[in-house]
Design an enzyme around this catalytic site. Sequence first.
Site, PDB file in Angstrom:
ATOM      1  N   ASP A  89     -10.671   2.244   3.950  1.00 50.86           N
ATOM      2  CA  ASP A  89     -11.083   0.778   3.615  1.00 50.86           C
ATOM      3  C   ASP A  89     -12.264   0.652   3.427  1.00 50.86           C
ATOM      4  OD1 ASP A  89      -9.016  -1.078   3.622  1.00 50.86           O
ATOM      5  OD2 ASP A  89      -8.723  -0.808   5.999  1.00 50.86           O
ATOM      6  N   LYS A 129       0.757  -1.141  -0.102  1.00 52.13           N
ATOM      7  CA  LYS A 129      -0.015   0.025  -0.064  1.00 52.13           C
ATOM      8  C   LYS A 129       0.846   1.233   0.080  1.00 52.13           C
ATOM      9  CE  LYS A 129      -3.758  -2.454   2.286  1.00 52.13           C
ATOM     10  NZ  LYS A 129      -4.516  -2.622   3.471  1.00 52.13           N
ATOM     11  N   GLN A 161      -4.903  -1.814   9.728  1.00 54.66           N
ATOM     12  CA  GLN A 161      -4.787  -2.896   8.923  1.00 54.66           C
ATOM     13  C   GLN A 161      -5.238  -4.051   9.772  1.00 54.66           C
ATOM     14  OE1 GLN A 161      -3.601  -3.530   6.026  1.00 54.66           O
ATOM     15  NE2 GLN A 161      -3.843  -5.725   6.187  1.00 54.66           N
TER      16      GLN A 161
END
Length: 378
Positions: free
Chosen positions: A170, A103, A147
Amino acid sequence: MAAAAAAALCSSSCVLRPGLAPLRRWRSLARPLPRAAYSTSSSPRSAASDEATIISGTKLANQVLKEVQRDVESWVSLGNKRPHLTVILVGDNPASHIYVRNKMKAAAAVGISSEIILRPKDISQEELLDVTVKLNKDSTVSGLLVQLPLPGHIDERTVCNAIAPGKDVDGFHIMNIGRLCLDQPSIIPATAAAVWEIIQRTGIQTFGKNVVVVGRSKNVGMPISMLLHTDGEHERPGGDATVTITHRYTPKEQLKILTQLADIVIVAAADYTEQPKLLKLMQTCLEEHHSYCINGLCAFHSELRKPICKCLAGYNGERCEHLTLNSYAHNSYERYIAVGIGVGILTGGVLAIVYCYVRKRCRKLKSPYKVCVGETAL
């Protein structure tokens, strides 16, 4: 699936959505065509063909990366602040560290600044929430993600809901999920957004089509299904498809029937040994990895950046290098019966031989009063 190739991309590009309208140019491609433009006969594959169409997610991801990079530089050139992504990484899960690294690379590739905040696996939920709240208030942070997965003592839903909806890269906040389900503009989970982008960019027609989604996870299967089945004329246009969601408890025979009837199948794992007559979105192995799987089929994991193997029946191991004899009888009771009969016959034969040998020894004895027990005469 091919979406996996673009998942890391979306994790960085989604930062651009909240309040950064000039950077949404490339997202306009995701809007479906008007209904009049759809044709029931149009399809990315020939109507007479039963071959699956393989789509390169990597190629499309690189195309989107270039577009986002241009948009970021255009945004910054107008005097705006460079977008910044912050990732909170808890613990030492190797896969999570690889995902986050990718990422960061994707963000750097498009000109988005980023940082990783590391926290130990024994961090308390309260401490993690405190860090999240501070980053929500930090004006220098454009996008924020924690995460997953998190250690077992931390409730993931509570943490996801603690992230400001406008910074929720997200797309896991309950408000973003709710807006997605109500066909309103929202930040969409990365893999679902990538699948939708691939469908739109490759011209795959979804209007009135039968779609099977294999998997019902809240961050992949569910949002993909919502994007595909909702009305194309709503505030957040959908695909106007008829969607069936399957999962691990769907009977195999039923799954087989559903996929055979489907026009499109979106699945996280595909079996090339029995390839159905439909469209699959996935990424094949790189050329240098074609011989990686010794007794199996190769697929390339775009986030782990390594090939993985789907072993043929009877083999296991990382490269399908080990022969597993018992796997041949895994789903066949007939094989168990055959083995049982064979063992029975063999045992019976051995007993018969022993019986004949003992009886012969007994007949050789002269005294009729001697009784044979094994090899000992009494």
